[in-house]
Write a protein that holds these residues in place. Structure first.
Motif, PDB file in Angstrom:
ATOM      1  N   VAL A   8      32.063  43.794  48.704  1.00  0.00           N
ATOM      2  CA  VAL A   8      31.214  42.633  48.938  1.00  0.00           C
ATOM      3  C   VAL A   8      32.110  41.402  48.867  1.00  0.00           C
ATOM      4  O   VAL A   8      32.711  41.125  47.840  1.00  0.00           O
ATOM      5  N   ALA A   9      32.253  40.678  49.968  1.00  0.00           N
ATOM      6  CA  ALA A   9      33.086  39.477  50.005  1.00  0.00           C
ATOM      7  C   ALA A   9      32.199  38.245  49.935  1.00  0.00           C
ATOM      8  O   ALA A   9      31.299  38.082  50.751  1.00  0.00           O
ATOM      9  N   LEU A  10      32.428  37.402  48.941  1.00  0.00           N
ATOM     10  CA  LEU A  10      31.629  36.189  48.789  1.00  0.00           C
ATOM     11  C   LEU A  10      32.104  35.112  49.747  1.00  0.00           C
ATOM     12  O   LEU A  10      33.288  34.981  50.025  1.00  0.00           O
ATOM     13  N   TRP A  11      31.169  34.320  50.237  1.00  0.00           N
ATOM     14  CA  TRP A  11      31.448  33.218  51.137  1.00  0.00           C
ATOM     15  C   TRP A  11      30.777  31.983  50.581  1.00  0.00           C
ATOM     16  O   TRP A  11      29.635  32.035  50.128  1.00  0.00           O
ATOM     17  N   CYS A  21      26.501  26.162  50.743  1.00  0.00           N
ATOM     18  CA  CYS A  21      25.971  27.462  51.161  1.00  0.00           C
ATOM     19  C   CYS A  21      26.752  28.576  50.475  1.00  0.00           C
ATOM     20  O   CYS A  21      27.967  28.486  50.331  1.00  0.00           O
ATOM     21  N   LEU A  22      26.047  29.604  50.097  1.00  0.00           N
ATOM     22  CA  LEU A  22      26.665  30.790  49.500  1.00  0.00           C
ATOM     23  C   LEU A  22      26.093  32.028  50.166  1.00  0.00           C
ATOM     24  O   LEU A  22      24.947  32.026  50.623  1.00  0.00           O
ATOM     25  N   GLY A  23      26.857  33.086  50.164  1.00  0.00           N
ATOM     26  CA  GLY A  23      26.386  34.349  50.707  1.00  0.00           C
ATOM     27  C   GLY A  23      27.435  35.421  50.485  1.00  0.00           C
ATOM     28  O   GLY A  23      28.516  35.153  49.966  1.00  0.00           O
ATOM     29  N   ALA A  24      27.121  36.634  50.875  1.00  0.00           N
ATOM     30  CA  ALA A  24      28.043  37.755  50.702  1.00  0.00           C
ATOM     31  C   ALA A  24      28.015  38.628  51.948  1.00  0.00           C
ATOM     32  O   ALA A  24      26.955  38.924  52.495  1.00  0.00           O
ATOM     33  N   LEU A  25      29.192  39.029  52.386  1.00  0.00           N
ATOM     34  CA  LEU A  25      29.328  39.890  53.553  1.00  0.00           C
ATOM     35  C   LEU A  25      29.630  41.300  53.090  1.00  0.00           C
ATOM     36  O   LEU A  25      30.565  41.527  52.319  1.00  0.00           O
ATOM     37  N   VAL A  49      25.053  33.979  41.253  1.00  0.00           N
ATOM     38  CA  VAL A  49      25.480  35.362  40.999  1.00  0.00           C
ATOM     39  C   VAL A  49      24.399  36.114  40.232  1.00  0.00           C
ATOM     40  O   VAL A  49      24.007  37.225  40.608  1.00  0.00           O
ATOM     41  N   ALA A  50      23.892  35.525  39.158  1.00  0.00           N
ATOM     42  CA  ALA A  50      22.917  36.206  38.305  1.00  0.00           C
ATOM     43  C   ALA A  50      21.556  36.407  38.967  1.00  0.00           C
ATOM     44  O   ALA A  50      20.959  37.481  38.842  1.00  0.00           O
ATOM     45  N   ARG A  51      21.070  35.396  39.684  1.00  0.00           N
ATOM     46  CA  ARG A  51      19.696  35.450  40.190  1.00  0.00           C
ATOM     47  C   ARG A  51      19.548  35.855  41.652  1.00  0.00           C
ATOM     48  O   ARG A  51      18.470  36.251  42.073  1.00  0.00           O
ATOM     49  N   VAL A  52      20.627  35.708  42.439  1.00  0.00           N
ATOM     50  CA  VAL A  52      20.525  36.006  43.873  1.00  0.00           C
ATOM     51  C   VAL A  52      21.409  37.199  44.260  1.00  0.00           C
ATOM     52  O   VAL A  52      20.935  38.147  44.875  1.00  0.00           O
ATOM     53  N   LEU A  53      22.687  37.141  43.899  1.00  0.00           N
ATOM     54  CA  LEU A  53      23.616  38.183  44.333  1.00  0.00           C
ATOM     55  C   LEU A  53      23.405  39.509  43.620  1.00  0.00           C
ATOM     56  O   LEU A  53      23.265  40.551  44.264  1.00  0.00           O
ATOM     57  N   VAL A  54      23.378  39.503  42.294  1.00  0.00           N
ATOM     58  CA  VAL A  54      23.287  40.760  41.534  1.00  0.00           C
ATOM     59  C   VAL A  54      22.076  41.602  41.942  1.00  0.00           C
ATOM     60  O   VAL A  54      22.211  42.819  42.127  1.00  0.00           O
ATOM     61  N   PRO A  55      20.888  41.022  42.119  1.00  0.00           N
ATOM     62  CA  PRO A  55      19.763  41.857  42.543  1.00  0.00           C
ATOM     63  C   PRO A  55      19.959  42.522  43.913  1.00  0.00           C
ATOM     64  O   PRO A  55      19.325  43.534  44.209  1.00  0.00           O
ATOM     65  N   GLU A  56      20.842  41.983  44.751  1.00  0.00           N
ATOM     66  CA  GLU A  56      21.093  42.543  46.084  1.00  0.00           C
ATOM     67  C   GLU A  56      22.173  43.635  46.074  1.00  0.00           C
ATOM     68  O   GLU A  56      22.315  44.375  47.044  1.00  0.00           O
ATOM     69  N   LEU A  57      22.950  43.700  45.006  1.00  0.00           N
ATOM     70  CA  LEU A  57      24.046  44.668  44.954  1.00  0.00           C
ATOM     71  C   LEU A  57      23.525  46.078  44.740  1.00  0.00           C
ATOM     72  O   LEU A  57      22.469  46.278  44.142  1.00  0.00           O
ATOM     73  N   ARG A  58      24.300  47.041  45.224  1.00  0.00           N
ATOM     74  CA  ARG A  58      23.978  48.453  45.042  1.00  0.00           C
ATOM     75  C   ARG A  58      25.024  49.075  44.122  1.00  0.00           C
ATOM     76  O   ARG A  58      26.153  48.583  44.039  1.00  0.00           O
ATOM     77  N   GLY A  60      28.085  50.850  42.786  1.00  0.00           N
ATOM     78  CA  GLY A  60      29.358  51.130  43.438  1.00  0.00           C
ATOM     79  C   GLY A  60      29.914  49.989  44.256  1.00  0.00           C
ATOM     80  O   GLY A  60      31.067  50.033  44.685  1.00  0.00           O
ATOM     81  N   ASP A  61      29.118  48.922  44.502  1.00  0.00           N
ATOM     82  CA  ASP A  61      29.629  47.766  45.243  1.00  0.00           C
ATOM     83  C   ASP A  61      30.742  47.096  44.440  1.00  0.00           C
ATOM     84  O   ASP A  61      30.684  47.018  43.212  1.00  0.00           O
ATOM     85  N   ILE A  62      31.748  46.620  45.133  1.00  0.00           N
ATOM     86  CA  ILE A  62      32.854  45.883  44.535  1.00  0.00           C
ATOM     87  C   ILE A  62      32.798  44.464  45.064  1.00  0.00           C
ATOM     88  O   ILE A  62      32.811  44.251  46.276  1.00  0.00           O
ATOM     89  N   VAL A  63      32.748  43.481  44.167  1.00  0.00           N
ATOM     90  CA  VAL A  63      32.661  42.084  44.568  1.00  0.00           C
ATOM     91  C   VAL A  63      34.062  41.479  44.556  1.00  0.00           C
ATOM     92  O   VAL A  63      34.790  41.598  43.575  1.00  0.00           O
ATOM     93  N   VAL A  64      34.431  40.823  45.657  1.00  0.00           N
ATOM     94  CA  VAL A  64      35.727  40.164  45.783  1.00  0.00           C
ATOM     95  C   VAL A  64      35.474  38.679  46.015  1.00  0.00           C
ATOM     96  O   VAL A  64      34.663  38.316  46.861  1.00  0.00           O
ATOM     97  N   MET A  65      36.163  37.827  45.246  1.00  0.00           N
ATOM     98  CA  MET A  65      36.026  36.388  45.456  1.00  0.00           C
ATOM     99  C   MET A  65      37.387  35.728  45.286  1.00  0.00           C
ATOM    100  O   MET A  65      38.295  36.297  44.693  1.00  0.00           O
ATOM    101  N   ASP A  66      37.515  34.532  45.817  1.00  0.00           N
ATOM    102  CA  ASP A  66      38.784  33.813  45.701  1.00  0.00           C
ATOM    103  C   ASP A  66      38.846  33.072  44.372  1.00  0.00           C
ATOM    104  O   ASP A  66      38.006  33.255  43.512  1.00  0.00           O
TER     105      ASP A  66
END
Length: 75
Positions: A8-11, A21-25, A49-58, A60-66
């Motif tokens: 999961v790459a954060l944008w 704007c935030l999102g994940a590809l 991250v806590a309220r929007v991204l984490v609930p969407e993760l499955r 085994g997903d790996i999150v990558v950010m700069d």
């Protein structure tokens, strides 16, 4: 994609007129979009991250950010 951990790459993007704007590809598409009326600071990012991204993760997903400064909070 058995045996492969999806990445999961954060944008993030800030605009001159103050919006952020935030999102994940992911391999399954663009997830967890959020538009903020203001800058993306540490508090906004941690809340995203806590309220929007984490609930969407499955599992085994790996999150990558700069190393953007808003990603560097006490957590």
């Amino acid at each position: 994609m058995q045996g492969v951990n999806p990445i999961v790459a954060l944008w993030s993007q800030s605009f001159s007129y103050g919006a952020g704007c935030l999102g994940a590809l992911t391999l399954r598409g663009f997830i967890a979009p959020l538009v903020l009326d203001g800058p993306i600071n540490c508090d906004a990012f941690e809340t995203y991250v806590a309220r929007v991204l984490v609930p969407e993760l499955r599992p085994g997903d790996i999150v990558v950010m700069d190393n953007l400064s808003s990603h560097k909070g006490p957590r």
